[in-house]
Design a protein around this motif. Structure first.
Motif, PDB file in Angstrom:
ATOM      1  N   GLN A  99       4.247  11.566  54.719  1.00  0.00           N
ATOM      2  CA  GLN A  99       4.319  13.002  54.433  1.00  0.00           C
ATOM      3  C   GLN A  99       4.558  13.246  52.942  1.00  0.00           C
ATOM      4  O   GLN A  99       3.943  14.126  52.341  1.00  0.00           O
ATOM      5  N   LYS A 100       5.441  12.448  52.375  1.00  0.00           N
ATOM      6  CA  LYS A 100       5.744  12.593  50.954  1.00  0.00           C
ATOM      7  C   LYS A 100       4.478  12.384  50.122  1.00  0.00           C
ATOM      8  O   LYS A 100       4.202  13.151  49.188  1.00  0.00           O
ATOM      9  N   SER A 101       3.700  11.370  50.457  1.00  0.00           N
ATOM     10  CA  SER A 101       2.446  11.107  49.739  1.00  0.00           C
ATOM     11  C   SER A 101       1.486  12.288  49.847  1.00  0.00           C
ATOM     12  O   SER A 101       0.854  12.685  48.868  1.00  0.00           O
ATOM     13  N   LYS A 102       1.396  12.842  51.034  1.00  0.00           N
ATOM     14  CA  LYS A 102       0.497  13.985  51.245  1.00  0.00           C
ATOM     15  C   LYS A 102       0.976  15.221  50.481  1.00  0.00           C
ATOM     16  O   LYS A 102       0.179  15.970  49.918  1.00  0.00           O
ATOM     17  N   VAL A 103       2.290  15.425  50.455  1.00  0.00           N
ATOM     18  CA  VAL A 103       2.852  16.549  49.704  1.00  0.00           C
ATOM     19  C   VAL A 103       2.552  16.378  48.216  1.00  0.00           C
ATOM     20  O   VAL A 103       2.187  17.340  47.531  1.00  0.00           O
TER      21      VAL A 103
END
Length: 109
Positions: A50-54
């Motif tokens: 999720q962090k990567s996508k954010v």
């Protein structure tokens, strides 16, 4: 005539608004984004995926914002006289200095 004045007022407001938000671009923008992502990661308990996508979403947003800002500046150059453009740059710089001063006061509190 009124439509032209309203459009000009909106267009002139945009660069000043941009300058008012120091995290939006310029020096410190990367640090601001990283801090923002880390805060969201902690507060929302984001997974690594999720962090990567954010991060990708914020990067895309930044690029679009930067392109819009450049387009606005170019368009202003076709409407304003060189003297007006110079004054606009001075106003933007004053706004940046105001925010830097304000930031400094908040950090020292």
């Amino acid at each position: 005539m009124n439509k032209t004045l309203l459009t000009l007022a909106i267009v002139l407001t945009f660069p000043l608004t941009v300058a008012a938000f120091p995290g939006a671009q310029g020096p410190g923008a990367e640090e601001y984004q990283q801090h923002r992502i880390e805060r969201l990661t902690k507060e929302l308990n984001l997974s690594a995926e999720q962090k990567s996508k954010v991060e990708v979403i914020f990067k895309e947003q930044h690029e679009k914002f930067k392109a819009l800002h450049e387009e606005t500046h170019t368009k202003l150059g076709t409407v304003l006289s060189p003297e007006q453009m110079s004054k606009l740059e001075t106003l933007k710089q004053q706004r940046r200095e105001h925010w830097k001063h304000k930031e400094g006061l908040q950090k020292s509190e």
